[in-house]
Design an enzyme around this catalytic site. Structure first.
Site, PDB file in Angstrom:
ATOM      1  N   VAL A   1       0.868  -1.175   0.000  1.00 18.82           N
ATOM      2  CA  VAL A   1       0.000   0.000   0.000  1.00 18.82           C
ATOM      3  C   VAL A   1       0.909   1.230   0.000  1.00 18.82           C
ATOM      4  CG1 VAL A   1      -1.743   1.351   1.231  1.00 18.82           C
ATOM      5  CG2 VAL A   1      -1.892  -1.136   1.214  1.00 18.82           C
ATOM      6  N   GLU A   2       0.743   2.058  -1.006  1.00 18.09           N
ATOM      7  CA  GLU A   2       1.495   3.308  -1.119  1.00 18.09           C
ATOM      8  C   GLU A   2       0.687   4.391  -0.390  1.00 18.09           C
ATOM      9  OE1 GLU A   2       3.997   5.197  -4.849  1.00 18.09           O
ATOM     10  OE2 GLU A   2       1.924   4.593  -5.194  1.00 18.09           O
TER      11      GLU A   2
END
Length: 290
Positions: A151-152
């Site tokens: 997850v960025e």
């Protein structure tokens, strides 16, 4: 303390986020004003549970608890009223996101955090649609969400340190690795992916090779898990075109979409979701053996 998460949008990304949220122990409500899409989402999430059980990814007890954690709702105002975190996962259109965030702001409790699952758009701009920029951030999940590990997390101009850390902990509880970065158009991953995918279209347009040959070269030569055409068919050609148009506007000429990509989208060849993109998936069911 975050216990209740609301996912706005029951498309491909919303479904995946809902699944990992429920498996992570959160009470999750999936919201969509399209009843048919919501029902399809429930059916697909149930299928992900079944496949995960068969493959030993989760136990029967975990699956049972996660299913109990999930609910489905067509009324965003109702769901937002008891949320600790709302993750918006609607199409990458400013007008749609604005409408959703205005509703979230009106009905969510003051302690609630807002996250947008955008791959390119500005979390600072999106935060301006509500009145809690310090509690607003981007959570860029990757498709398929239940398989992709990253997850960025992207901070907007006014995102607080406390919000960034809280959202990072949420992602970790969902079983994800994280990177926390500052906002710039396209973030890290979308800028690189858009360039590679767009260049592949230029190659195809120039007759350099077939889609199969280009995909094989990228996978085996550069060790990518998927070729650029396999990936764009999964993501959606229309989604890729929207992202490129946005990056072209913000970052300049190197992101100008290949004319062939625009042509495919005009022809309705959007990828797996339409049955045909670069590749033809209409006969895929005949080839599936598991």
């Amino acid at each position: 303390m975050i216990n209740r998460i609301v996912i706005v949008g029951s498309g491909v990304m919303g479904r995946g986020i809902a699944y990992v949220g429920a498996v992570g122990g959160y009470v999750v409500t999936v919201v969509d004003n399209n009843y048919s899409t919501l029902q399809n989402a429930k059916e697909e999430i149930d299928q992900i549970f079944e496949k995960s059980l068969v493959r030993g990814k989760i136990s029967s007890d975990q699956a049972e608890q996660a299913r109990r954690n999930l609910s489905y709702e067509s009324d965003l105002a109702k769901a937002a009223g008891i949320a600790d975190l709302i993750i918006e996962a609607v199409p990458e259109k400013t007008a749609i996101k604005k409408m959703v965030f205005e509703t979230m702001e009106e009905h969510a409790p003051s302690h609630c955090y807002f996250a947008t699952n955008t791959s390119t758009m500005s979390p600072t701009e999106i935060a301006s649609f509500a009145k809690r920029p310090e509690k607003t951030i981007a959570m860029h999940f990757f498709n398929p969400v239940h398989k992709m590990p990253l997850v960025e997390i992207v901070r907007g101009l006014e995102t607080s340190n406390e919000t960034a850390e809280t959202i990072r902990e949420v992602a970790i509880k969902m079983g994800k690795e994280t990177v926390v970065i500052n906002e710039f158009p396209g973030f890290v991953t979308s800028r690189i992916s858009a360039l590679v995918g767009n260049e592949a279209f230029y190659m195809l347009q120039e007759g350099l090779g077939t889609p199969e040959e280009i995909d094989k070269a990228i996978k085996l030569g550069l060790n990518y898990p998927m070729g650029p055409f396999e990936l764009v068919d999964l993501v959606g050609l229309d989604t890729r075109l929207n992202n490129l148009n946005y990056l072209h506007e913000k970052l300049g000429e190197k992101y100008r979409p290949a004319p062939l990509l625009e042509q495919y989208v005009k022809a309705g060849r959007l990828g797996r979701k339409s049955g045909k993109g670069i590749y033809d998936y209409t006969k895929e069911e005949e080839l599936v053996t598991e």
